[in-house]
Design a protein around this motif. Structure first.
Motif, PDB file in Angstrom:
ATOM      1  N   ALA A 161      11.339 -12.041 -19.213  1.00 57.47           N
ATOM      2  CA  ALA A 161      11.652 -10.650 -18.891  1.00 57.47           C
ATOM      3  C   ALA A 161      10.440  -9.877 -18.379  1.00 57.47           C
ATOM      4  O   ALA A 161      10.334  -8.666 -18.548  1.00 57.47           O
ATOM      5  N   SER A 162       9.518 -10.603 -17.751  1.00 59.89           N
ATOM      6  CA  SER A 162       8.377  -9.962 -17.104  1.00 59.89           C
ATOM      7  C   SER A 162       8.132 -10.655 -15.776  1.00 59.89           C
ATOM      8  O   SER A 162       8.732 -11.690 -15.465  1.00 59.89           O
ATOM      9  N   THR A 163       7.253 -10.084 -14.953  1.00 61.50           N
ATOM     10  CA  THR A 163       6.902 -10.652 -13.659  1.00 61.50           C
ATOM     11  C   THR A 163       5.442 -11.082 -13.714  1.00 61.50           C
ATOM     12  O   THR A 163       4.569 -10.280 -14.093  1.00 61.50           O
ATOM     13  N   VAL A 164       5.174 -12.323 -13.355  1.00 58.79           N
ATOM     14  CA  VAL A 164       3.807 -12.838 -13.431  1.00 58.79           C
ATOM     15  C   VAL A 164       3.415 -13.426 -12.088  1.00 58.79           C
ATOM     16  O   VAL A 164       4.260 -13.798 -11.266  1.00 58.79           O
ATOM     17  N   GLY A 165       2.109 -13.511 -11.882  1.00 53.43           N
ATOM     18  CA  GLY A 165       1.584 -14.104 -10.664  1.00 53.43           C
ATOM     19  C   GLY A 165       0.173 -14.597 -10.897  1.00 53.43           C
ATOM     20  O   GLY A 165      -0.585 -14.003 -11.674  1.00 53.43           O
ATOM     21  N   ALA A 166      -0.207 -15.689 -10.230  1.00 59.27           N
ATOM     22  CA  ALA A 166      -1.561 -16.233 -10.306  1.00 59.27           C
ATOM     23  C   ALA A 166      -2.136 -16.267  -8.895  1.00 59.27           C
ATOM     24  O   ALA A 166      -1.429 -16.588  -7.927  1.00 59.27           O
ATOM     25  N   PHE A 167      -3.425 -15.949  -8.771  1.00 59.59           N
ATOM     26  CA  PHE A 167      -4.055 -15.918  -7.450  1.00 59.59           C
ATOM     27  C   PHE A 167      -5.562 -16.050  -7.614  1.00 59.59           C
ATOM     28  O   PHE A 167      -6.091 -15.900  -8.727  1.00 59.59           O
ATOM     29  N   GLU A 168      -6.242 -16.356  -6.546  1.00 60.68           N
ATOM     30  CA  GLU A 168      -7.700 -16.427  -6.544  1.00 60.68           C
ATOM     31  C   GLU A 168      -8.256 -15.369  -5.599  1.00 60.68           C
ATOM     32  O   GLU A 168      -7.631 -15.020  -4.598  1.00 60.68           O
ATOM     33  N   VAL A 169      -9.427 -14.873  -5.956  1.00 63.85           N
ATOM     34  CA  VAL A 169     -10.100 -13.886  -5.108  1.00 63.85           C
ATOM     35  C   VAL A 169     -11.492 -14.402  -4.779  1.00 63.85           C
ATOM     36  O   VAL A 169     -12.288 -14.692  -5.686  1.00 63.85           O
ATOM     37  N   GLN A 170     -11.775 -14.521  -3.498  1.00 60.08           N
ATOM     38  CA  GLN A 170     -13.087 -14.965  -3.037  1.00 60.08           C
ATOM     39  C   GLN A 170     -13.959 -13.762  -2.690  1.00 60.08           C
ATOM     40  O   GLN A 170     -13.460 -12.677  -2.404  1.00 60.08           O
ATOM     41  N   ALA A 171     -15.247 -13.980  -2.704  1.00 62.32           N
ATOM     42  CA  ALA A 171     -16.185 -12.927  -2.316  1.00 62.32           C
ATOM     43  C   ALA A 171     -15.839 -12.420  -0.920  1.00 62.32           C
ATOM     44  O   ALA A 171     -15.594 -13.212  -0.001  1.00 62.32           O
ATOM     45  N   GLY A 172     -15.764 -11.101  -0.766  1.00 65.44           N
ATOM     46  CA  GLY A 172     -15.442 -10.480   0.505  1.00 65.44           C
ATOM     47  C   GLY A 172     -13.960 -10.285   0.738  1.00 65.44           C
ATOM     48  O   GLY A 172     -13.576  -9.655   1.731  1.00 65.44           O
ATOM     49  N   GLN A 173     -13.123 -10.789  -0.156  1.00 65.38           N
ATOM     50  CA  GLN A 173     -11.672 -10.674  -0.016  1.00 65.38           C
ATOM     51  C   GLN A 173     -11.162  -9.562  -0.924  1.00 65.38           C
ATOM     52  O   GLN A 173     -11.697  -9.302  -1.996  1.00 65.38           O
ATOM     53  N   THR A 174     -10.084  -8.879  -0.511  1.00 69.23           N
ATOM     54  CA  THR A 174      -9.424  -7.875  -1.345  1.00 69.23           C
ATOM     55  C   THR A 174      -7.934  -8.184  -1.389  1.00 69.23           C
ATOM     56  O   THR A 174      -7.291  -8.324  -0.334  1.00 69.23           O
ATOM     57  N   VAL A 175      -7.401  -8.286  -2.602  1.00 68.45           N
ATOM     58  CA  VAL A 175      -5.974  -8.550  -2.797  1.00 68.45           C
ATOM     59  C   VAL A 175      -5.321  -7.264  -3.306  1.00 68.45           C
ATOM     60  O   VAL A 175      -5.695  -6.742  -4.360  1.00 68.45           O
ATOM     61  N   PRO A 176      -4.339  -6.721  -2.565  1.00 66.53           N
ATOM     62  CA  PRO A 176      -3.762  -5.422  -2.942  1.00 66.53           C
ATOM     63  C   PRO A 176      -2.450  -5.553  -3.722  1.00 66.53           C
ATOM     64  O   PRO A 176      -1.678  -6.500  -3.544  1.00 66.53           O
ATOM     65  N   PHE A 177      -2.215  -4.553  -4.573  1.00 66.22           N
ATOM     66  CA  PHE A 177      -0.940  -4.362  -5.264  1.00 66.22           C
ATOM     67  C   PHE A 177      -0.599  -2.871  -5.186  1.00 66.22           C
ATOM     68  O   PHE A 177      -1.429  -2.023  -5.540  1.00 66.22           O
ATOM     69  N   THR A 178       0.604  -2.546  -4.758  1.00 68.68           N
ATOM     70  CA  THR A 178       1.072  -1.163  -4.755  1.00 68.68           C
ATOM     71  C   THR A 178       2.390  -1.089  -5.500  1.00 68.68           C
ATOM     72  O   THR A 178       3.323  -1.837  -5.189  1.00 68.68           O
ATOM     73  N   LEU A 179       2.448  -0.196  -6.483  1.00 65.99           N
ATOM     74  CA  LEU A 179       3.675   0.055  -7.231  1.00 65.99           C
ATOM     75  C   LEU A 179       4.144   1.459  -6.880  1.00 65.99           C
ATOM     76  O   LEU A 179       3.443   2.444  -7.134  1.00 65.99           O
ATOM     77  N   GLY A 180       5.318   1.544  -6.250  1.00 66.26           N
ATOM     78  CA  GLY A 180       5.811   2.838  -5.783  1.00 66.26           C
ATOM     79  C   GLY A 180       7.124   3.218  -6.440  1.00 66.26           C
ATOM     80  O   GLY A 180       8.024   2.379  -6.585  1.00 66.26           O
ATOM     81  N   TRP A 181       7.240   4.493  -6.817  1.00 66.98           N
ATOM     82  CA  TRP A 181       8.473   5.009  -7.427  1.00 66.98           C
ATOM     83  C   TRP A 181       9.297   5.757  -6.389  1.00 66.98           C
ATOM     84  O   TRP A 181       8.751   6.418  -5.495  1.00 66.98           O
ATOM     85  N   ARG A 182      10.613   5.654  -6.548  1.00 65.69           N
ATOM     86  CA  ARG A 182      11.540   6.467  -5.749  1.00 65.69           C
ATOM     87  C   ARG A 182      12.807   6.660  -6.571  1.00 65.69           C
ATOM     88  O   ARG A 182      13.084   5.875  -7.505  1.00 65.69           O
ATOM     89  N   PRO A 183      13.620   7.682  -6.289  1.00 61.74           N
ATOM     90  CA  PRO A 183      14.936   7.778  -6.920  1.00 61.74           C
ATOM     91  C   PRO A 183      15.759   6.545  -6.552  1.00 61.74           C
ATOM     92  O   PRO A 183      15.742   6.095  -5.402  1.00 61.74           O
ATOM     93  N   SER A 184      16.483   6.005  -7.509  1.00 60.64           N
ATOM     94  CA  SER A 184      17.163   4.731  -7.278  1.00 60.64           C
ATOM     95  C   SER A 184      18.250   4.819  -6.217  1.00 60.64           C
ATOM     96  O   SER A 184      18.617   3.790  -5.629  1.00 60.64           O
ATOM     97  N   HIS A 185      18.758   6.016  -5.941  1.00 59.42           N
ATOM     98  CA  HIS A 185      19.789   6.135  -4.914  1.00 59.42           C
ATOM     99  C   HIS A 185      19.197   6.298  -3.512  1.00 59.42           C
ATOM    100  O   HIS A 185      19.943   6.377  -2.532  1.00 59.42           O
TER     101      HIS A 185
END
Length: 611
Positions: free
Chosen positions: A161-185
């Motif tokens: 009942a959760s969301t998981v992810g695995a990833f690697e980050v190298q020097a000079g790299q940027t990995v983004p995550f954006t969590l955005g809210w909106r009304p469900s309708h």
């Protein structure tokens, strides 16, 4: 076991905010507003009540953190055997109340670091499991009126009942995550580029914080503390209306394991005057003007319906509820949302409102005829009510009394009304108000003074002390040289100080309707420093101020209270009142005639002999 409150960092965007722990776990987030239902409520429960963690896979890491200077952008750096990464957390500014985002950037600084992400979304304060669907951009989570979109290039999957992810980050790299809210309708929306948002957010914060006028040209730790406090106040401001919430959180306890757990995600009139001083003396007229205008809109109407607090849009019904499914921070129950104190009678509030508008006139904010009409009507009502008992500044739940501080602020209300006529040429029955003002002064001096204690006391007929009496000189009721004020300060030093800091009052000896026990109150400790400044005890004031600065966490943040024995911050966090008090005390110490001294000098009558 709950993390210490001081382990959290705060990010915000003047719509809402989040708390992020040292290990990269975002444990508190309400969307889209400060007072919305939480989608991450692990702060008041367990990880399963909602959180979002990004951290190295390895448990063997060192962590450090800081704010990007002049901003509310939090940078947490993890060092592992494989390398070093920085987690950058922020909330972009928005002019749309229904589109609020949280951005997390994982930047590689050295080597290649294996990372992991776990996202547990639980709407309605940890209660509701959403419907999660996979999307090309990431995932969508919907339940009732709420919808969240997670946008990231990292591949994720469901797990318990959760969301998981695995990833690697190298020097000079940027990995983004954006969590955005909106009304469900509403339809799913496109998210802005997160790295461009990072640059824009940093620029906007630096533009704002760079306008601070405290100690122009100085770059010492006082300046740093003031700027951080002002950024915190700005981030706790609801941009659409100008209202400033008292804190980001609800139900962080004033005693670990206790019941003194309140919802502070609302706007108190009591904070208004001190907040206005902090903003105006630091050069922020637009924010002060917006706060004043929020205040006028919120209190508009029949003065008999004046409340002590309102919602961020000016809402009046703040019904208090308990959430039994949350175990509470460190087992501190109940967890409450809403605040029943909105219905209390607190007769100090008209005084705070009158003082706020007086301060606005002194600093030459644009005049408002509506404000003066409201003030006159309010004074007419207070003229009939000032002798009534009330619940007082600390919102007692043990019954109404004749609190000395409440009478003091009634005096302030009429004093500021008289001065509006005398100093600003406004029309009003000043002579009649003078009679009321003198009647209140005589009443306080007769019934609020305890000769055996050689001190003013918390309420008429009592013997307990109250730190709010430290404001007697600051509001101009007495000169700081008056023997009664000096003696009251000495009594507070004897009876309310714990390890050099100040209790509001003794909950173990005074019946306030709740089980005893709480920490020292940080704003009251700053008030004592202000009193020292006004009394000419500048060395004592500076020593106390430095001590209070040392209690901030590593990011410069303060909660409402502090527990000296445990060395822990207590109460809701970050607390606007504590940061407001810090700014005002810094200004008092940094200038020969700080705001508090000016207020007493120009507004007070300066009596020095008992009578």
């Amino acid at each position: 076991m709950s993390r210490p409150i001081e382990d959290y960092g705060f990010i915000g965007n003047m719509a809402s905010g989040a708390l992020v722990a040292l290990d990269g776990s975002m444990d508190w987030l309400c969307l889209p507003r400060f007072d919305s239902h939480a989608c991450f409520a692990a702060l008041l429960g367990e990880p399963g009540h909602g959180h979002w963690q990004i951290r190295p896979v390895s448990d063997d890491f060192r962590v450090s953190r800081r704010y990007d200077p002049g901003t509310a952008i939090l940078e947490t750096t993890f060092e592992t055997a494989e390398g070093r990464v920085t987690l950058i957390d922020f909330m972009p500014f928005t002019d749309k109340e229904h589109e609020v985002d949280v951005v997390r950037l994982v930047r590689g600084d050295a080597g290649t670091v294996p990372m992991q992400m776990r996202l547990v979304i639980r709407f309605d304060y940890g209660l509701i499991v959403p419907w999660v669907r996979r999307r090309d951009y990431g995932l969508s989570a919907v339940a009732g009126p709420d919808a969240l979109q997670l946008v990231t290039p990292v591949e994720t999957h469901g797990e318990n009942a959760s969301t998981v992810g695995a990833f690697e980050v190298q020097a000079g790299q940027t990995v983004p995550f954006t969590l955005g809210w909106r009304p469900s309708h509403w339809p799913e929306r496109n998210m802005a580029d997160p790295q461009a948002q990072h640059a824009r957010t940093a620029t906007e914060w630096r533009r704002w914080s760079g306008a601070c006028k405290f100690g122009a040209g100085r770059s010492d730790h006082w300046h740093e503390a003031v700027v951080r406090s002002l950024i915190t106040l700005k981030a706790l401001t609801f941009d659409s209306t100008g209202g400033i919430v008292a804190a980001l959180t609800t139900s962080l306890p004033e005693k670990l394991g206790g019941v003194r757990n309140w919802d502070y995600r609302y706007c108190w009139i009591r904070d208004a005057t001190l907040a206005l001083y902090a903003l105006l003396t630091s050069g922020y007229r637009d924010e002060a003007r917006a706060w004043r205008e929020w205040l006028l809109r919120a209190v508009a109407g029949d003065p008999r319906q004046l409340q002590i607090m309102y919602g961020i849009h000016g809402e009046r019904r703040l019904t208090e509820l308990e959430l039994p499914w949350l175990p509470g921070y460190a087992g501190s129950q109940p967890v409450r949302i809403g605040n029943a104190a909105f219905a209390q009678r607190q007769l100090d509030v008209p005084g705070e409102l009158m003082d706020t508008l007086h301060v606005a006139r002194k600093f030459e904010l644009e005049r408002s005829e509506h404000a003066w009409a409201l003030q006159r009507t309010m004074l007419n009502e207070l003229e009939r009510e000032w002798q009534l008992p009330d619940e007082g500044i600390w919102e007692m739940r043990g019954g109404q009394r004749h609190f000395t501080h409440s009478r003091l602020m009634c005096w302030v209300a009429f004093d500021r009304g008289i001065r509006a006529v005398e100093e600003f040429g406004l029309e009003g029955p000043a002579e009649r108000w003078r009679g009321v003002r003198e009647a209140i002064r005589a009443d306080i001096c007769r019934h609020g003074w305890n000769e055996a204690k050689r001190s003013f006391v918390q309420y008429y007929g009592g013997t307990s002390l109250d730190a709010s009496l430290l404001l007697m000189a600051q509001v101009g009721f007495l000169s700081a040289r008056d023997p009664r004020f000096i003696s009251t300060v000495a009594a507070i030093e004897r009876e309310l100080m714990v390890d050099g800091l100040v209790l509001r009052y003794r909950t173990d000896t005074e019946e306030d309707g709740l089980p005893p026990g709480e920490g020292v109150f940080l704003a009251c400790s700053f008030w004592l420093a202000d009193a020292y400044v006004m009394m000419g005890r500048r060395d004592d004031a500076q020593a106390l101020f430095e001590h209070l600065l040392s209690l901030r966490n590593d990011l410069g943040l303060l909660a409402e209270e502090y527990e000296p024995r445990l060395g822990r911050q207590l109460g809701n966090f970050p607390q606007a009142f504590s940061h407001i008090a810090l700014v005002n005390t810094a200004n008092n110490l940094a200038s020969a005639h700080g705001p508090a001294e000016q207020r007493a000098e120009h507004d007070g009558q300066g009596e020095e002999e008992p009578g």
